[in-house]
Every structure is written in C-alpha cells, then in structure tokens.
Design a protein around this motif. Sequence first.
Motif, PDB file in Angstrom:
ATOM      1  N   GLU A 289       9.183  11.789   3.360  1.00  0.00           N
ATOM      2  CA  GLU A 289       9.918  11.650   4.613  1.00  0.00           C
ATOM      3  C   GLU A 289       9.445  10.430   5.399  1.00  0.00           C
ATOM      4  OE1 GLU A 289       9.735  15.166   7.013  1.00  0.00           O
ATOM      5  OE2 GLU A 289      10.273  16.506   5.351  1.00  0.00           O
ATOM      6  N   ASN A 290      10.395   9.676   5.868  1.00  0.00           N
ATOM      7  CA  ASN A 290      10.218   8.662   6.913  1.00  0.00           C
ATOM      8  C   ASN A 290       9.122   7.618   6.664  1.00  0.00           C
ATOM      9  OD1 ASN A 290      12.281   9.817   8.579  1.00  0.00           O
ATOM     10  ND2 ASN A 290      10.817  11.413   9.166  1.00  0.00           N
TER      11      ASN A 290
ATOM     12  N   LYS B  15       4.514  11.934   4.076  1.00  0.00           N
ATOM     13  CA  LYS B  15       5.341  11.818   5.268  1.00  0.00           C
ATOM     14  C   LYS B  15       4.772  10.756   6.200  1.00  0.00           C
ATOM     15  CE  LYS B  15       6.725  16.687   5.170  1.00  0.00           C
ATOM     16  NZ  LYS B  15       6.734  17.961   5.927  1.00  0.00           N
ATOM     17  N   GLY B  16       5.658   9.886   6.688  1.00  0.00           N
ATOM     18  CA  GLY B  16       5.263   8.931   7.692  1.00  0.00           C
ATOM     19  C   GLY B  16       4.353   7.812   7.222  1.00  0.00           C
ATOM     20  N   TRP B  17       4.325   7.522   5.939  1.00  0.00           N
ATOM     21  CA  TRP B  17       3.501   6.419   5.437  1.00  0.00           C
ATOM     22  C   TRP B  17       4.014   5.087   5.964  1.00  0.00           C
ATOM     23  CZ3 TRP B  17      -0.101   5.851   1.033  1.00  0.00           C
ATOM     24  CH2 TRP B  17      -0.704   7.049   0.676  1.00  0.00           C
ATOM     25  N   ILE B  18       3.097   4.121   6.136  1.00  0.00           N
ATOM     26  CA  ILE B  18       3.430   2.755   6.509  1.00  0.00           C
ATOM     27  C   ILE B  18       2.917   1.819   5.414  1.00  0.00           C
ATOM     28  CG2 ILE B  18       3.083   0.900   8.185  1.00  0.00           C
ATOM     29  CD1 ILE B  18       2.684   3.069  10.315  1.00  0.00           C
ATOM     30  N   VAL B  19       3.805   1.004   4.863  1.00  0.00           N
ATOM     31  CA  VAL B  19       3.443   0.022   3.832  1.00  0.00           C
ATOM     32  C   VAL B  19       3.898  -1.337   4.343  1.00  0.00           C
ATOM     33  CG1 VAL B  19       3.680  -0.664   1.422  1.00  0.00           C
ATOM     34  CG2 VAL B  19       3.776   1.764   2.041  1.00  0.00           C
ATOM     35  N   LYS B  20       2.951  -2.209   4.711  1.00  0.00           N
ATOM     36  CA  LYS B  20       3.327  -3.477   5.328  1.00  0.00           C
ATOM     37  C   LYS B  20       2.358  -4.587   4.932  1.00  0.00           C
ATOM     38  CE  LYS B  20       0.872  -2.609   9.704  1.00  0.00           C
ATOM     39  NZ  LYS B  20       1.027  -2.509  11.178  1.00  0.00           N
ATOM     40  N   ASP B  21       2.883  -5.820   4.982  1.00  0.00           N
ATOM     41  CA  ASP B  21       2.077  -7.036   4.840  1.00  0.00           C
ATOM     42  C   ASP B  21       1.384  -7.144   3.485  1.00  0.00           C
ATOM     43  OD1 ASP B  21       2.724  -7.812   7.513  1.00  0.00           O
ATOM     44  OD2 ASP B  21       1.200  -6.437   8.250  1.00  0.00           O
ATOM     45  N   ASN B  22       2.060  -6.701   2.432  1.00  0.00           N
ATOM     46  CA  ASN B  22       1.521  -6.811   1.077  1.00  0.00           C
ATOM     47  C   ASN B  22       2.260  -7.877   0.274  1.00  0.00           C
ATOM     48  OD1 ASN B  22      -0.293  -4.257   0.963  1.00  0.00           O
ATOM     49  ND2 ASN B  22       1.660  -3.505   1.733  1.00  0.00           N
ATOM     50  N   ILE B  23       1.579  -8.433  -0.720  1.00  0.00           N
ATOM     51  CA  ILE B  23       2.210  -9.251  -1.756  1.00  0.00           C
ATOM     52  C   ILE B  23       2.089  -8.477  -3.062  1.00  0.00           C
ATOM     53  CG2 ILE B  23       2.178 -11.408  -3.038  1.00  0.00           C
ATOM     54  CD1 ILE B  23       0.968 -12.747  -0.565  1.00  0.00           C
ATOM     55  N   ILE B  24       3.227  -8.185  -3.682  1.00  0.00           N
ATOM     56  CA  ILE B  24       3.263  -7.375  -4.906  1.00  0.00           C
ATOM     57  C   ILE B  24       4.039  -8.154  -5.965  1.00  0.00           C
ATOM     58  CG2 ILE B  24       4.006  -5.187  -5.915  1.00  0.00           C
ATOM     59  CD1 ILE B  24       3.780  -3.970  -3.092  1.00  0.00           C
ATOM     60  N   LYS B  25       3.379  -8.438  -7.099  1.00  0.00           N
ATOM     61  CA  LYS B  25       3.965  -9.346  -8.086  1.00  0.00           C
ATOM     62  C   LYS B  25       3.851  -8.784  -9.506  1.00  0.00           C
ATOM     63  CE  LYS B  25       2.988 -13.751  -7.614  1.00  0.00           C
ATOM     64  NZ  LYS B  25       2.212 -15.014  -7.484  1.00  0.00           N
TER      65      LYS B  25
ATOM     66  N   GLY C 224      13.630   7.453  -3.036  1.00  0.00           N
ATOM     67  CA  GLY C 224      14.258   8.484  -3.833  1.00  0.00           C
ATOM     68  C   GLY C 224      14.449   8.083  -5.281  1.00  0.00           C
ATOM     69  N   LEU C 225      15.000   9.005  -6.050  1.00  0.00           N
ATOM     70  CA  LEU C 225      15.361   8.789  -7.445  1.00  0.00           C
ATOM     71  C   LEU C 225      16.465   9.772  -7.774  1.00  0.00           C
ATOM     72  CD1 LEU C 225      14.299   6.846  -9.662  1.00  0.00           C
ATOM     73  CD2 LEU C 225      13.026   8.787 -10.586  1.00  0.00           C
ATOM     74  N   LEU C 226      17.413   9.347  -8.569  1.00  0.00           N
ATOM     75  CA  LEU C 226      18.583  10.170  -8.845  1.00  0.00           C
ATOM     76  C   LEU C 226      18.175  11.514  -9.441  1.00  0.00           C
ATOM     77  CD1 LEU C 226      21.639   9.627  -8.483  1.00  0.00           C
ATOM     78  CD2 LEU C 226      21.722   9.158 -10.936  1.00  0.00           C
ATOM     79  N   GLY C 227      18.740  12.589  -8.901  1.00  0.00           N
ATOM     80  CA  GLY C 227      18.462  13.915  -9.428  1.00  0.00           C
ATOM     81  C   GLY C 227      18.046  14.885  -8.345  1.00  0.00           C
ATOM     82  N   ALA C 228      18.313  16.157  -8.554  1.00  0.00           N
ATOM     83  CA  ALA C 228      18.046  17.188  -7.558  1.00  0.00           C
ATOM     84  C   ALA C 228      16.570  17.201  -7.171  1.00  0.00           C
ATOM     85  CB  ALA C 228      18.461  18.553  -8.095  1.00  0.00           C
ATOM     86  N   GLY C 229      16.307  17.136  -5.858  1.00  0.00           N
ATOM     87  CA  GLY C 229      14.953  17.203  -5.346  1.00  0.00           C
ATOM     88  C   GLY C 229      14.167  15.909  -5.403  1.00  0.00           C
ATOM     89  N   ASN C 230      14.756  14.851  -5.942  1.00  0.00           N
ATOM     90  CA  ASN C 230      14.021  13.595  -6.109  1.00  0.00           C
ATOM     91  C   ASN C 230      14.174  12.641  -4.926  1.00  0.00           C
ATOM     92  OD1 ASN C 230      12.996  14.287  -8.592  1.00  0.00           O
ATOM     93  ND2 ASN C 230      14.643  13.298  -9.751  1.00  0.00           N
ATOM     94  N   GLY C 231      15.098  12.934  -4.020  1.00  0.00           N
ATOM     95  CA  GLY C 231      15.334  12.049  -2.889  1.00  0.00           C
ATOM     96  C   GLY C 231      14.302  12.232  -1.791  1.00  0.00           C
ATOM     97  N   ILE C 232      14.454  11.411  -0.731  1.00  0.00           N
ATOM     98  CA  ILE C 232      13.636  11.572   0.460  1.00  0.00           C
ATOM     99  C   ILE C 232      14.562  11.668   1.667  1.00  0.00           C
ATOM    100  CG2 ILE C 232      11.815  10.206  -0.621  1.00  0.00           C
ATOM    101  CD1 ILE C 232      12.334   8.076   1.594  1.00  0.00           C
ATOM    102  N   THR C 233      13.960  11.921   2.819  1.00  0.00           N
ATOM    103  CA  THR C 233      14.708  11.968   4.071  1.00  0.00           C
ATOM    104  C   THR C 233      14.206  10.868   4.985  1.00  0.00           C
ATOM    105  OG1 THR C 233      14.943  14.368   3.887  1.00  0.00           O
ATOM    106  CG2 THR C 233      15.335  13.384   6.044  1.00  0.00           C
ATOM    107  N   GLY C 234      15.125  10.053   5.489  1.00  0.00           N
ATOM    108  CA  GLY C 234      14.759   8.998   6.413  1.00  0.00           C
ATOM    109  C   GLY C 234      14.112   7.820   5.709  1.00  0.00           C
ATOM    110  N   GLY C 235      13.436   7.011   6.499  1.00  0.00           N
ATOM    111  CA  GLY C 235      12.781   5.819   5.975  1.00  0.00           C
ATOM    112  C   GLY C 235      13.402   4.555   6.536  1.00  0.00           C
TER     113      GLY C 235
END
Length: 208
Positions: free
Chosen positions: A33-34, A1-11, A52-63
Amino acid sequence: KGWIVKDNIIKNIYCTGRTNVAEHGIHFWNGGENPLIERNILINNSRGIGLGLLGAGNGITGGIVRNNFIYSDIGQYDSGIGVEDTSGALIYHNSIYSARGVFNAPIDLRGTLTDSSVIVRNNLHQPAISVRGGATPTMSSNVLASSSMFVNLGNGDLHLVSTASSAIDQGVDVGVVQDIDGDIRPQGASHDVGADEFIGSVVSCTDN
C-alpha cells in the motif's frame, strides 16, 4: 505499507543473452500500500518500476510514482513503469525513453483492477503508453518524446533542452511542486511535462 524509495541510481538489471525479462528495478506488489517512488534514475533495466503484478491478490493499493528518469537501450527491455491490477496509483511527471525492447512500453497499464482511480498525467514518454487487459486508467497531458528533447539521452540524462517546446509549459497542475532536482514547479507559464522542470541556461559571470 508506506515505503519511500527516492534518489537512487539503478542500472543493468536484465538477463544477458535471453529474451525473457528480469525483475523490476523497484517493485511493490502482493498487497502493498501507498509507496512513494520519486527522483530515481533507472538505466538499462528490463523493467523499471512496478506497482502490482497481474493476477488475483498481486496488486497494490495507492502509490505515487513521480519525477523519475527511466532510459533503456537494451533488447531485453520490457517496460519503464508497470501498473498491474492496482487501484489508486498516481503516475505523474516521469521521463521515460526507449527505442527498442521485447515489449517496449514506457508505461504499461494492465488488468481489470487498474481502473479510473489510476491517474497518469504529465509524463514524457517514448514510445506510446500501453493500456491492455481491461485496464481503464485516467490519462491526460502525457507527451510523446523525441530524442532531441534531452540533454544527453545516451547517458540517461533526460533533462530538457531549451527547444523541447512540446514539453515546456505544457503540463497541468497535479500538486507536484518540485522536479527531479528539487527545482520549484512551475518555472514558466505552466508546469513542464516530464521529470525535469526547465529553468533556462546558466549564465557565468567574471570580474573585470
């Protein structure tokens, strides 16, 4: 919950010699969440950012997913930003470009839980945004991109050039006050579409 992912280069997260896709460069699912995901550069990944990912319980809230550059030129590319069975996500001011892939969606909105609370605005994208599987997002002020709009597309540099008139000053105010570089929005009559707010040419001065 509440993770921040910023300023990365991913290749280069993809499966060589195969048509099935690898995991996302950045992915939150299964009840998260978020998260805030901003100012990242993702190049040649099968899937860029996933909520998220398709399927029951695989989603998230917010973000919030904002001010990211996502570029791909690999056949194994699937999607730049995927929102699957997730509610309340805000997808603002991203620049996403690909010309090929196994699915090739800059933004893929999927699943019946991805409803009108998911808001997609001010994104600069190529090709078209995908909405499927019963998703009903709220979308506006997203602009289809061309290769000539960017400084150096082949290197994943999706900063705008001065002639990118269909993106410059064409966005709406969604409360995002900086761009991928930390430059203030807006610089002109209105907000620019995509992750970069065009600030004009740099003028060099010399002493005489």
